[in-house]
Scaffold this motif. Structure first.
Motif, PDB file in Angstrom:
ATOM      1  N   VAL A 185       0.846  -1.192   0.000  1.00 12.53           N
ATOM      2  CA  VAL A 185       0.000   0.000   0.000  1.00 12.53           C
ATOM      3  C   VAL A 185       0.878   1.238   0.000  1.00 12.53           C
ATOM      4  O   VAL A 185       0.753   2.111  -0.846  1.00 12.53           O
ATOM      5  CB  VAL A 185      -0.966  -0.012   1.206  1.00 12.53           C
ATOM      6  CG1 VAL A 185      -1.776   1.277   1.264  1.00 12.53           C
ATOM      7  CG2 VAL A 185      -1.878  -1.227   1.148  1.00 12.53           C
ATOM      8  N   ARG A 186       1.788   1.326   0.935  1.00 13.42           N
ATOM      9  CA  ARG A 186       2.774   2.410   0.952  1.00 13.42           C
ATOM     10  C   ARG A 186       3.898   2.017   1.902  1.00 13.42           C
ATOM     11  O   ARG A 186       3.719   1.221   2.812  1.00 13.42           O
ATOM     12  CB  ARG A 186       2.138   3.741   1.352  1.00 13.42           C
ATOM     13  CG  ARG A 186       1.436   3.752   2.700  1.00 13.42           C
ATOM     14  CD  ARG A 186       0.787   5.123   2.937  1.00 13.42           C
ATOM     15  NE  ARG A 186       0.073   5.193   4.194  1.00 13.42           N
ATOM     16  CZ  ARG A 186      -1.168   4.780   4.389  1.00 13.42           C
ATOM     17  NH1 ARG A 186      -1.855   4.243   3.388  1.00 13.42           N
ATOM     18  NH2 ARG A 186      -1.729   4.890   5.582  1.00 13.42           N
ATOM     19  N   ASP A 187       5.080   2.576   1.635  1.00 15.66           N
ATOM     20  CA  ASP A 187       6.237   2.225   2.473  1.00 15.66           C
ATOM     21  C   ASP A 187       6.800   3.418   3.230  1.00 15.66           C
ATOM     22  O   ASP A 187       7.865   3.323   3.835  1.00 15.66           O
ATOM     23  CB  ASP A 187       7.356   1.594   1.622  1.00 15.66           C
ATOM     24  CG  ASP A 187       7.891   2.540   0.560  1.00 15.66           C
ATOM     25  OD1 ASP A 187       7.430   3.692   0.496  1.00 15.66           O
ATOM     26  OD2 ASP A 187       8.788   2.102  -0.195  1.00 15.66           O
ATOM     27  N   SER A 188       6.093   4.558   3.197  1.00 11.84           N
ATOM     28  CA  SER A 188       6.510   5.705   3.998  1.00 11.84           C
ATOM     29  C   SER A 188       5.315   6.600   4.239  1.00 11.84           C
ATOM     30  O   SER A 188       4.326   6.555   3.500  1.00 11.84           O
ATOM     31  CB  SER A 188       7.615   6.491   3.294  1.00 11.84           C
ATOM     32  OG  SER A 188       7.155   6.970   2.041  1.00 11.84           O
ATOM     33  N   VAL A 189       5.402   7.405   5.283  1.00 13.36           N
ATOM     34  CA  VAL A 189       4.305   8.294   5.666  1.00 13.36           C
ATOM     35  C   VAL A 189       4.878   9.697   5.816  1.00 13.36           C
ATOM     36  O   VAL A 189       5.908   9.900   6.484  1.00 13.36           O
ATOM     37  CB  VAL A 189       3.650   7.837   6.991  1.00 13.36           C
ATOM     38  CG1 VAL A 189       2.548   8.801   7.401  1.00 13.36           C
ATOM     39  CG2 VAL A 189       3.124   6.418   6.861  1.00 13.36           C
ATOM     40  N   GLN A 190       4.206  10.650   5.178  1.00 14.63           N
ATOM     41  CA  GLN A 190       4.672  12.025   5.283  1.00 14.63           C
ATOM     42  C   GLN A 190       4.411  12.537   6.692  1.00 14.63           C
ATOM     43  O   GLN A 190       3.352  12.298   7.277  1.00 14.63           O
ATOM     44  CB  GLN A 190       3.970  12.903   4.250  1.00 14.63           C
ATOM     45  CG  GLN A 190       4.521  14.328   4.212  1.00 14.63           C
ATOM     46  CD  GLN A 190       3.915  15.126   3.074  1.00 14.63           C
ATOM     47  OE1 GLN A 190       3.327  14.563   2.158  1.00 14.63           O
ATOM     48  NE2 GLN A 190       4.053  16.440   3.139  1.00 14.63           N
ATOM     49  N   ILE A 191       5.413  13.226   7.234  1.00 18.04           N
ATOM     50  CA  ILE A 191       5.289  13.757   8.590  1.00 18.04           C
ATOM     51  C   ILE A 191       4.248  14.867   8.601  1.00 18.04           C
ATOM     52  O   ILE A 191       4.267  15.769   7.754  1.00 18.04           O
ATOM     53  CB  ILE A 191       6.647  14.269   9.091  1.00 18.04           C
ATOM     54  CG1 ILE A 191       7.653  13.102   9.133  1.00 18.04           C
ATOM     55  CG2 ILE A 191       6.519  14.912  10.469  1.00 18.04           C
ATOM     56  CD1 ILE A 191       9.060  13.540   9.524  1.00 18.04           C
ATOM     57  N   GLU A 192       3.356  14.793   9.590  1.00 17.19           N
ATOM     58  CA  GLU A 192       2.265  15.749   9.687  1.00 17.19           C
ATOM     59  C   GLU A 192       2.808  17.155   9.895  1.00 17.19           C
ATOM     60  O   GLU A 192       3.729  17.382  10.689  1.00 17.19           O
ATOM     61  CB  GLU A 192       1.334  15.346  10.840  1.00 17.19           C
ATOM     62  CG  GLU A 192       0.090  16.215  10.951  1.00 17.19           C
ATOM     63  CD  GLU A 192      -0.826  15.747  12.069  1.00 17.19           C
ATOM     64  OE1 GLU A 192      -1.819  16.428  12.339  1.00 17.19           O
ATOM     65  OE2 GLU A 192      -0.530  14.683  12.674  1.00 17.19           O
TER      66      GLU A 192
END
Length: 854
Positions: free
Chosen positions: A559-566
């Motif tokens: 699905v995804r391998d990183s998350v943008q920092i809020e």
């Protein structure tokens, strides 16, 4: 005796003023003084020296006549002993009285005012020493020796004043008061008569240098009369190697400046004319030697510029060829014919059988630590053999290759028999034991801590013991090794190794590894220049892949391998620090947060297959062929290496690893050496399903391929972000290096002079590295991974694909390497320019690191 003779002369002079009768009476009285015999010998004035010692120097004994000639000789003998400051011999009735004044005994020898030369250095040269006899003549001789030492060190204005301090019991302290004065330099070096070469060009060929501020570490700009003779020879060799056969130095004059601080040095030269080689012939009276075959051995070509050193090289080549044909004793005489009109020099090498000479004995000199047999077993010639210069030179190189000696010289001297010679092998021992502690920083290993203890010549037997521990930010090593060069007193080396390593190259390759194991090895010579080695190693490997969370759906798709920092703006590059790895709370409905090596992930990275614990049982062999002219700093010849390792005779790992390499060397000019090194490697899995684990693959870059970062070239995973509508690539980024199953590389180097004094310990070389790394099997490189929505990577509306790249395309770099033997250890600086690369390679333009070979 002096008083005795003075009284005699005085009496004779007074009587001579009287009548002849009175003169006759005086003669009668003088003769009467020598009448009779010596009743006893009395020694007076002696305090330290026994009377019997004084009497032993006399030429008279009790019972002898008072002989004036023997008394005079006794007086001279006592003075010649240097034990006495004054001596007199008189007659008292029938006793012979010897009065002496003893010379003092030296209590201490003291040097004052010396800084350039240490006390120990001065004491080695002078004769005066504690408990020695003090004499004015000996002291003056020592003064001259000290002055000569200062002149040799370039201080011609030095002054030495001897002083002495009297002590009790007739002892003195001898004091040399030294005024060293300034170093006498060379203000200018001038040449007269040179037309073809400038003064500056000739100055570069001689050892003596002009005094300049930047030469404060060098002593070659100090005047030394002995060095001028060497410079004359250097000039002669330079001119003759450039065609000037008639060249000569007519004079070399050094003039002291009026202020006595420097010298003007002037060389007067007669260049003559330049010659070429003419007709080159080889004539031989020996049946087994064919002149036409020997002609092919001659390196000189007709029409080439005349070079004096090529004549010596030709003699060596012909001597070697004759030795191969079975003639150990040949006499080669170059017959030179100079034609001034044509400017050519014809040379005929006349070969005849020389006198047969055999080795009477071989003496080993200077080995204070190394046993004789350790040196003798490297000799290619023995006592009683025919004298052979080629074998002696080869023996010298073998002894030098041991690494135990600073210098090795082999000199032959005639024996009592005309057909015998004595060979003296003179060695100068150097330190072979080392206890080192080092800490530092390099761009390769970041921080570095190293502690090692080694002895390459244990108990003088040639055995090697190494215990080393090394700690850096990327690897930790514990290594124990022992090598016996003559196992069971045979020409067979054997060794045992124990090792433990931990490597962390996660930043470049995405994995860490730990290895512990041991091995045994042996090697034996096939010929004088060929060696075959066998080895066996058993080790346990633990490979760990760095943890990295990803989010997958229930079907195991990414699905995804990183998350943008809020709160952070969308970055231009998804590798930006404004992204973080997913955590448990980031999973949505029907989604899971797992490690990217989790078996639930259907397209997990192929590198994950290497994450396991294995036992490796490895047997191997290696072959080495050395045809270089020098084992330490080769300037001619080549060497060749070939090795294979087979893993699979037991254990969990199965592969065949092959590596080969060759190096060629060619000296072009003094300190200018060209070299070409070629290497290649291939690892083939014996289990297609298992493939080759990542820690068993090849990695190139850093110090192994300059201009590229550690593991900077070769197979690598990349991510390309593209527009699914147009197919245009928006962003390409690098991921981990995958290593390769095969590589090839060529390295070309040219050492260049940097015009710095040798005392700085700085060397430099131009280089070019070309080669490649690649050819992964499908099971090792995996398949492309398509990411339909790249919004989580910071690219909304775009797609991405993760692709393994393993093309073995050509890479190339060039630049300058600088080696510095610094007080903190050897350091290497590499300045590189990339000539050819792939877009996903990691490159660098500068690197500094520790170096183990110059």
């Amino acid at each position: 005796m002096r008083k005795f003779l003075a009284a005699t002369v005085l009496a004779t002079s007074v009587l001579a003023l009287g009548s002849g009768g009175q003169l006759t009476t005086a003669h009668a009285q003088e003769d009467a003084r020598y009448d009779g015999t010596i009743r006893s010998i009395v020694v007076e004035g002696n305090k330290r020296i026994e009377a019997r010692t004084v009497q032993s120097y006399l030429l008279l004994e009790p019972g002898d006549a008072f002989d004036p000639d023997r008394i005079d000789l006794s007086l001279k003998t006592l003075f010649a002993t240097n034990l006495f400051a004054d001596v007199s011999i008189d007659r008292r009735e029938d006793d012979l009285v010897v009065r002496v004044v003893e010379n003092p005994i030296i209590n201490r020898v003291i040097f004052e005012g010396n800084r350039a030369l240490k006390d120990d250095k001065l004491r080695e040269e002078i004769q005066a020493s504690p408990r020695g006899v003090f004499t004015a003549a000996r002291v003056q001789a020592d003064v001259q020796r000290v002055l000569e030492m200062y002149r040799r060190s370039g201080r011609f204005a030095a002054k030495v004043e001897p002083q002495y301090k009297p002590l009790e019991q007739n002892r003195v302290d001898l004091i040399f008061e030294i005024t060293e004065g300034p170093v006498t330099g060379v203000r200018a070096i001038n040449f007269i008569g040179n037309k073809e070469y400038s003064d500056s060009r000739l100055r570069s060929e001689i050892v003596t240098r002009q005094s300049r501020l930047w030469r404060f570490f060098s002593s070659n700009d100090n005047y030394d009369s002995g060095r001028l003779e060497f410079d004359r020879e250097q000039l002669r060799e330079f001119y003759q190697n450039n065609g000037y056969y008639d060249f000569r130095v007519t004079s070399a004059v050094a003039e002291l400046t009026p202020d006595q601080k420097d010298f003007y040095v002037t060389f007067t030269v007669d260049e003559g004319r330049q010659y070429d080689f003419g007709v080159i012939k080889v004539e031989t009276a020996l049946e087994k030697l064919d002149s036409s075959i020997l002609q092919a051995v001659v390196p000189i070509q007709e029409g080439e510029l005349f070079r004096g050193d090529q004549i010596e090289g030709t003699i060596d080549a012909l001597t070697y060829a004759a030795g191969v044909a079975g003639y150990a004793f040949v006499d080669i005489r170059p017959q030179i014919s100079v034609n001034e009109e044509t400017g050519r020099i014809d040379i005929t090498f006349a070969i005849d059988e020389g006198p047969r000479v055999y080795i009477d004995r071989i003496n080993i000199v200077g080995n204070t630590q190394t046993l004789d047999r350790v040196i003798r077993r490297e000799l290619r010639i023995a006592e009683g053999d025919a004298f052979n210069r080629i074998l002696l030179d080869r023996s010298r190189n073998r002894i030098r290759a041991l690494g135990f000696f600073k210098e090795v010289e082999i000199v032959e001297t005639p024996a009592e028999d005309p057909d015998r010679t004595i060979v003296d092998v003179t060695v100068t021992e150097q330190s072979t034991g080392e206890l080192s502690f080092a800490a530092g920083f390099s761009s390769v290993d970041s921080y570095l801590f190293d502690l090692s203890a080694s002895q390459r010549n244990l108990r003088g037997r040639g055995q090697s013991v190494v215990a080393r521990t090394s700690l850096s930010s990327r690897q930790q090593v514990v290594d124990l090794r022992f090598t016996e060069p003559r196992f069971l007193d045979r020409n067979l080396s054997a060794g045992v190794d124990l090792f433990a390593t931990k490597q962390d190259f996660e930043e470049f390759t995405g994995f860490t590894s730990e290895t512990i194991g041991g091995g045994v090895r042996t090697a034996f010579p096939l010929t004088d220049r060929m060696q075959l080695g066998l080895s066996y190693r058993l080790q346990a490997d633990d490979v760990n892949i760095s943890d990295r969370n990803i989010i997958i759906d229930t079907a195991g798709n990414l699905v995804r391998d990183s998350v943008q920092i809020e709160g952070q703006s969308t970055p231009d590059d998804f590798t930006d620090d404004r992204f973080r790895l997913p955590e448990a709370g980031d999973a949505g409905p029907g989604e899971l947060v797992v490690d990217f090596c989790d078996p639930l992930y259907t397209l997990r990275d192929t590198i994950c297959r290497s994450e396991r614990n294995d036992i490796s049982s490895i047997i191997g062999y290696n072959f080495f062929w050395d045809q270089t002219n020098d084992p330490i700093t080769p300037t001619r010849g080549f060497d060749f290496r070939f090795s294979q390792d087979l893993a699979g005779l037991g254990g969990d790992v199965r592969y065949v690893r092959t590596e080969t390499g060759a190096s060629l060397y060619r000296g072009i000019w003094r300190d200018v050496i060209a070299s070409a090194k070629f290497s290649a490697g291939l690892v083939v899995p014996l289990d297609d399903e298992q493939g080759v684990r990542i820690n068993n693959r090849f990695f190139r870059g850093g110090s192994t391929f300059r201009g590229f970062d550690v593991a900077g070239l070769g197979p690598r995973e990349i991510v390309r972000v593209f527009d699914p509508q147009t197919g245009e690539v928006v962003q390409t980024s690098r991921l981990n290096s995958l290593g390769g199953n095969a590589y090839y590389q060529g390295t070309f180097e040219l050492t260049v002079p940097n015009f710095l004094p040798e005392e700085y310990g700085i060397k430099s070389a131009l280089f070019m590295d070309v080669g490649s790394l690649g050819t992964l099997d499908d099971v090792d490189k995996g398949v492309p991974l398509f990411i339909g929505d790249a919004s989580q990577l910071g690219f909304p509306g775009l797609s991405a694909v993760r692709i393994p790249k393993d093309a073995a395309s050509l890479r190339a770099s060039a630049g300058l390497s600088v080696f510095w033997d610094s007080p903190f250890g050897p350091i290497r600086f590499d300045f590189s320019q990339i000539l050819r690369k792939e877009e996903y390679d990691r490159t660098e333009t500068f690197r500094f690191s520790t170096s183990t070979n110059f």
